[in-house]
Design an enzyme around this catalytic site. Structure first.
Site, mmCIF file in Angstrom:
data_model
loop_
_atom_site.group_PDB
_atom_site.id
_atom_site.type_symbol
_atom_site.label_atom_id
_atom_site.label_comp_id
_atom_site.label_asym_id
_atom_site.label_seq_id
_atom_site.Cartn_x
_atom_site.Cartn_y
_atom_site.Cartn_z
ATOM 1 N N SER A 177 -3.007 -12.466 4.121
ATOM 2 C CA SER A 177 -3.430 -12.570 2.650
ATOM 3 C C SER A 177 -2.346 -12.823 1.588
ATOM 4 O O SER A 177 -2.695 -13.180 0.524
ATOM 5 C CB SER A 177 -3.604 -10.910 2.205
ATOM 6 O OG SER A 177 -2.591 -10.096 2.149
ATOM 7 N N LYS A 196 0.662 -1.066 0.042
ATOM 8 C CA LYS A 196 0.016 -0.005 -0.120
ATOM 9 C C LYS A 196 0.842 1.156 0.081
ATOM 10 O O LYS A 196 0.264 2.389 -0.138
ATOM 11 C CB LYS A 196 -0.903 0.036 1.121
ATOM 12 C CG LYS A 196 -1.836 -1.236 1.249
ATOM 13 C CD LYS A 196 -2.670 -1.376 0.063
ATOM 14 C CE LYS A 196 -3.707 -0.314 -0.328
ATOM 15 N NZ LYS A 196 -4.702 -0.844 -1.101
HETATM 16 C C1 LIG Z 1 -2.399 -7.057 3.840
HETATM 17 C C2 LIG Z 1 -3.039 -6.703 2.782
HETATM 18 N N1 LIG Z 1 -3.418 -7.532 1.708
HETATM 19 C C3 LIG Z 1 -3.995 -7.185 0.684
HETATM 20 C C4 LIG Z 1 -4.341 -5.905 0.347
HETATM 21 C C5 LIG Z 1 -5.200 -5.755 -1.177
HETATM 22 O O1 LIG Z 1 -4.659 -4.939 -1.794
HETATM 23 P P1 LIG Z 1 -5.332 -3.854 -2.666
HETATM 24 O O2 LIG Z 1 -6.091 -2.881 -1.778
HETATM 25 O O3 LIG Z 1 -4.617 -3.351 -3.651
HETATM 26 O O4 LIG Z 1 -6.542 -4.724 -3.574
HETATM 27 C C6 LIG Z 1 -4.376 -5.144 1.270
HETATM 28 C C7 LIG Z 1 -5.066 -3.834 1.056
HETATM 29 O O5 LIG Z 1 -5.345 -2.916 2.069
HETATM 30 C C8 LIG Z 1 -3.698 -5.393 2.408
HETATM 31 O O6 LIG Z 1 -3.524 -4.604 3.550
#
Ligand SMILES: Cc1ncc(COP(=O)(O)O)c(C=O)c1O
Length: 307
Positions: free
Chosen positions: A269, A52
């Protein structure tokens, strides 16, 4: 020098550390699926420790350039944590106040990090997840629009553009013409949408797979279950050739394996992305996915208890 130019000069070295992250081959985990080469973009290497940093940097830079962000404004947004860490870090360097609406169930490490950078937290109902934080940010902004710079990462095209302009070209350069699949989880959807658009335009025949939790009640921090959540304005479901649903337990198990077998301590994630990457590709394949953030910020999570 204009105030925007002087602010940019002041924060420049921190901004310059964002991006150009390594692409790491997951030698052990790829052995689960012979014939698949599995690579992951190490986004934890960004200065704020997550993917991010890229959109936060871009939205702040454009805010400074347009004059929408000035030292007298408070930077306001809803975030599940990582965008907030990026905003708080850059805000501290710029001398700009940062106010973040965050679901109260994000890990204690995250709240501490945000406060360590000096951000002001508005904690929202954990049962409402990131949607509750979005509603609160909108409410605060509408109550006093002149006080805030509200980038609104869920609806701001600069979010996906940051990935279109940086993450996508880096993946093309690092994986070269070998790439067959790109796999990324959906939070705001900025990463998936930006990289997918860039890969489509590059003319290759890459399979684009988005990743979501398999139900509304899940433990994959950072990802959204789009069927039941407030759908981000920047999300474009038509880009995905495949949409993979991942169970929280499978994501946790893979997150543990990434630490033990690859030496990569990452967030849940990232585990979900790797589960989906292995599920989606048919050998022979060269798959690239994203390690969204580092695992230190989840160490108090139940998943590491008893380890
Ligand atoms: C830990 C984590 N994984 C995945 C994502 C997903 O990314 P995106 O917002 O670009 O879809 C985020 C987004 O906030 C995140 O904080």
């Amino acid at each position: 020098m204009t105030s925007a130019a002087s602010a940019t000069a002041q924060i420049g070295p921190l901004f310059d550390l964002v991006g150009r992250t390594p692409l790491i081959r997951l030698h052990r985990i790829e052995q689960d699926r012979p014939g698949i080469e599995l690579y992951a973009k190490a986004e934890f290497a960004n200065p704020g420790g997550s993917v991010k940093d890229r959109p936060a940097r871009r939205m702040i830079l454009e805010g400074l350039a347009s004059g929408a962000l000035s030292p007298d404004k408070i930077l306001l947004d809803a975030t599940s944590g990582n965008t907030g860490i990026a905003y708080a870090m850059f805000g501290a360097a710029l001398g700009v106040r940062v106010r973040l609406c965050v679901p109260d169930n994000v890990t204690g490490e995250r709240k501490r990090m945000l406060r360590a950078y000096g951000a002001d937290l508005v904690l929202t109902n954990p049962l409402e997840g990131s949607d509750g934080a979005i509603r609160e940010a909108r409410r605060l902004y509408q109550a006093d629009p002149g006080a805030y710079f509200y980038p609104d990462q869920y609806n701001n095209p600069l979010n996906w553009r940051a990935h279109y302009d940086t993450t996508g070209p880096e993946i093309l350069e690092q994986a070269g013409g070998k790439l067959t699949h790109f796999v990324a989880g959906l939070g705001t959807s900025g990463t998936f949408v930006g990289v997918a658009r860039r890969l489509r335009e590059s003319g290759g025949d890459v399979v684009l797979a988005s990743v979501q939790p398999d139900g509304p009640l899940h433990g994959i921090e950072g990802l959204k279950h789009m069927d039941t959540a407030i759908v981000p304005g920047i999300y474009d479901p038509s880009l995905a050739d495949r949409d993979v649903r991942v169970d929280t337990d499978a994501a946790i198990a893979m997150t543990r394996r990434l630490a033990r077998e690859e030496g990569l301590l990452v967030g849940i994630s990232s585990g979900a992305n790797v589960v989906a990457a292995l599920a989606v590709a048919e050998p022979p394949a060269v798959v690239v996915t994203i390690l969204c953030d580092g695992g230190e910020r989840y160490l108090s999570d139940r998943m590491w208890e008893g380890v």
